[in-house]
Design an enzyme around this catalytic site. Structure first.
Site, PDB file in Angstrom:
ATOM      1  N   GLY A  32     -60.409  -6.741  11.593  1.00  0.00           N
ATOM      2  CA  GLY A  32     -60.544  -6.166  10.251  1.00  0.00           C
ATOM      3  C   GLY A  32     -60.506  -4.652  10.310  1.00  0.00           C
ATOM      4  O   GLY A  32     -60.140  -4.081  11.332  1.00  0.00           O
ATOM      5  N   ASN A  33     -60.880  -3.999   9.220  1.00  0.00           N
ATOM      6  CA  ASN A  33     -60.976  -2.531   9.239  1.00  0.00           C
ATOM      7  C   ASN A  33     -62.074  -2.068   8.284  1.00  0.00           C
ATOM      8  O   ASN A  33     -62.683  -2.879   7.602  1.00  0.00           O
ATOM      9  CB  ASN A  33     -59.612  -1.894   8.913  1.00  0.00           C
ATOM     10  CG  ASN A  33     -59.142  -2.251   7.519  1.00  0.00           C
ATOM     11  OD1 ASN A  33     -59.775  -1.908   6.528  1.00  0.00           O
ATOM     12  ND2 ASN A  33     -58.029  -2.975   7.435  1.00  0.00           N
ATOM     13  N   HIS A  34     -62.306  -0.745   8.270  1.00  0.00           N
ATOM     14  CA  HIS A  34     -63.459  -0.213   7.531  1.00  0.00           C
ATOM     15  C   HIS A  34     -63.212   0.053   6.050  1.00  0.00           C
ATOM     16  O   HIS A  34     -64.068   0.621   5.386  1.00  0.00           O
ATOM     17  CB  HIS A  34     -63.917   1.106   8.168  1.00  0.00           C
ATOM     18  CG  HIS A  34     -64.555   0.910   9.509  1.00  0.00           C
ATOM     19  ND1 HIS A  34     -65.692   0.174   9.673  1.00  0.00           N
ATOM     20  CD2 HIS A  34     -64.203   1.343  10.731  1.00  0.00           C
ATOM     21  CE1 HIS A  34     -66.028   0.161  10.946  1.00  0.00           C
ATOM     22  NE2 HIS A  34     -65.139   0.861  11.627  1.00  0.00           N
ATOM     23  N   SER A  35     -62.083  -0.355   5.526  1.00  0.00           N
ATOM     24  CA  SER A  35     -61.805  -0.047   4.115  1.00  0.00           C
ATOM     25  C   SER A  35     -62.882  -0.667   3.210  1.00  0.00           C
ATOM     26  O   SER A  35     -63.279  -1.818   3.387  1.00  0.00           O
ATOM     27  CB  SER A  35     -60.436  -0.620   3.726  1.00  0.00           C
ATOM     28  OG  SER A  35     -60.310  -0.626   2.329  1.00  0.00           O
TER      29      SER A  35
END
Ligand code: CTP
Length: 403
Positions: free
Chosen positions: A209-212
């Site tokens: 995933g990512n931090h968005s």
């Protein structure tokens, strides 16, 4: 007379700042607005209905029936009559009722019936204003699509000094004019927004995933919905959410799901905003069972995900507008220009990681917008809500030149 013909429902709750409602009424009436005032019962301890009815030139309501005739004060009609509902000052007690759908008085019942945008101007003592339960309620009412006019800092009635003062009536008037001027300028427009991160399955318990946070896409959705657009919000797994009569949310997890959802609505859309932080790669062969830690080193083979913006950009119809985002750390302008062309965007918004005060960790941001025509717009360092406004105003200009 910038509010000629506009209908404003102004609700006053029990707070020392209730006296400011008189000044706000005068300012609204002076600009030509029709102002209907309703009060909570406890507001009666702070300001009289007579003052407010004299200034608004209309009877003031504070209960479900009219005293003289016993006739019903129809909260549904009041809610439908208004172009804008302002609650100023908003006390901690009424805030809590709004956050939880409590309708024990005319004011809260009207709030639940209103279909127009709602602006909330809280006023409290500074410790009350910072209390976690108040902050949580403020957060909830914002998620419900209301426009929060954060309290200003200064001297408070308690003698303490800090944040808690109701926004000054002049500032509320300014926000009102801005909002009502633009309140219908996207009416009839269908807009798709991709927002948030995506998650790509590694095995049944893990993902890439990512931090968005999805904040930008949701802020754009809210602003456009308040300006009359119908929004298809395709939202990856985000902590933030929103509910608004003009916003339909399709929750998705992976890039593939996001693409399918976007592809399904794309042909009917006038405008598409690609604000999601899409994962570029996904595990080629997700494990069916949880991967055990048997090996000293392990690797996962990744395969490239579909590029949602580029795929839909390739089938963009005449008159459709596509907007993209880019976050770059180096060769910023060059990379943004390449993406603008490659993905067939009408304009792209570059978030630079290199400007002080801009990026993930700040409430402010600085962006550069690159247009197909070669035009370039550089913003000042602004609060993120003002950046959303700037992007939408740019979009409006683009829309006007296309039509
Ligand atoms: N985008 C998309 N689908 C993808 C990747 C990106 O729709 N699979 C969209 C984003 O929502 C954004 C724009 O394309 O509007 C640019 O995204 P970005 O991640 O900056 O660009 P990439 O093409 O992924 O390039 P790179 O990561 O190599 O910089």
């Amino acid at each position: 007379m910038q509010l000629q013909g506009k209908r404003v429902l102004l609700a006053v709750t029990g707070s020392i700042a209730a006296y400011k409602a008189a000044h706000l009424t005068r300012l609204l009436v002076k600009e030509g607005a029709e102002v209907q005032i309703i009060m909570s019962t406890s507001a009666l301890d702070f300001i009289t209905p007579l003052t407010l009815s004299t200034l608004s030139k209309r009877p003031v309501y504070h209960q479900f029936h009219k005293n003289e005739t016993g006739e019903w004060n129809n909260h549904v009609e009041l809610g439908l009559w208004a172009d804008l509902f302002i609650i100023a000052p908003l006390s901690a007690s009424t805030l809590s009722k709004l956050a939880h759908g409590n309708s024990d008085n005319l004011l809260t019942a009207t709030y639940l019936s209103a279909r127009c945008p709602v602006m909330l101007a809280p006023a409290m003592d500074l410790d009350m204003y910072q209390h976690p339960s108040v902050r949580a309620n403020l957060d909830t009412v914002e998620k419900h699509g209301n426009i929060l006019l954060e309290a200003e800092s200064g001297e408070l009635a308690s003698g303490l000094s800090g944040q808690g003062r109701m926004m000054e009536p002049e500032h509320i008037l300014e926000k009102t004019i801005q909002l009502l001027k633009k309140s219908k300028d996207f009416e009839g427009k269908k807009i798709m927004i991709t927002a948030g991160p995506t998650q790509e399955t590694i095995d049944p318990v893990r993902f890439i995933g990512n931090h968005s946070s999805g904040k930008m896409g949701i802020a754009l959705a809210k602003n456009l919905a308040n300006r009359g657009a119908k929004i298809e919000l395709i939202l990856g797994p985000s902590q933030i959410t929103i509910s608004h009569p003009n916003i339909k949310i399709s929750p998705v997890t992976s890039t593939h799901d996001m693409y399918k959802a976007a592809q399904a609505v794309h042909p009917q859309m006038d405008i598409c905003i690609f604000a999601a932080a899409v994962a570029d790669y996904a595990p080629a062969d997700p494990a069916k069972e949880k991967i055990k830690k048997n090996e000293e080193n392990m690797s996962i083979i990744l395969k490239k995900n579909v590029d949602i913006a580029a795929s839909l950009g390739a089938v963009k119809k005449d008159g459709q507008i596509h907007i993209g985002f880019a976050l770059e750390t180096n060769h910023e302008e060059e990379n943004a220009q390449t993406k603008l062309k490659k993905k067939n965007f009408d304009f792209i918004v570059l978030n630079s990681m290199n400007d002080a005060g801009a990026g993930f960790k700040h409430d402010t941001n600085k962006v550069t917008i690159f247009h197909q025509s070669g035009k370039k717009q550089v913003s000042d360092l602004l609060p993120k809500s003002a950046i959303a406004e700037l992007i939408i105003d740019t979009l409006k200009k683009q829309l006007d030149t296309e039509n």
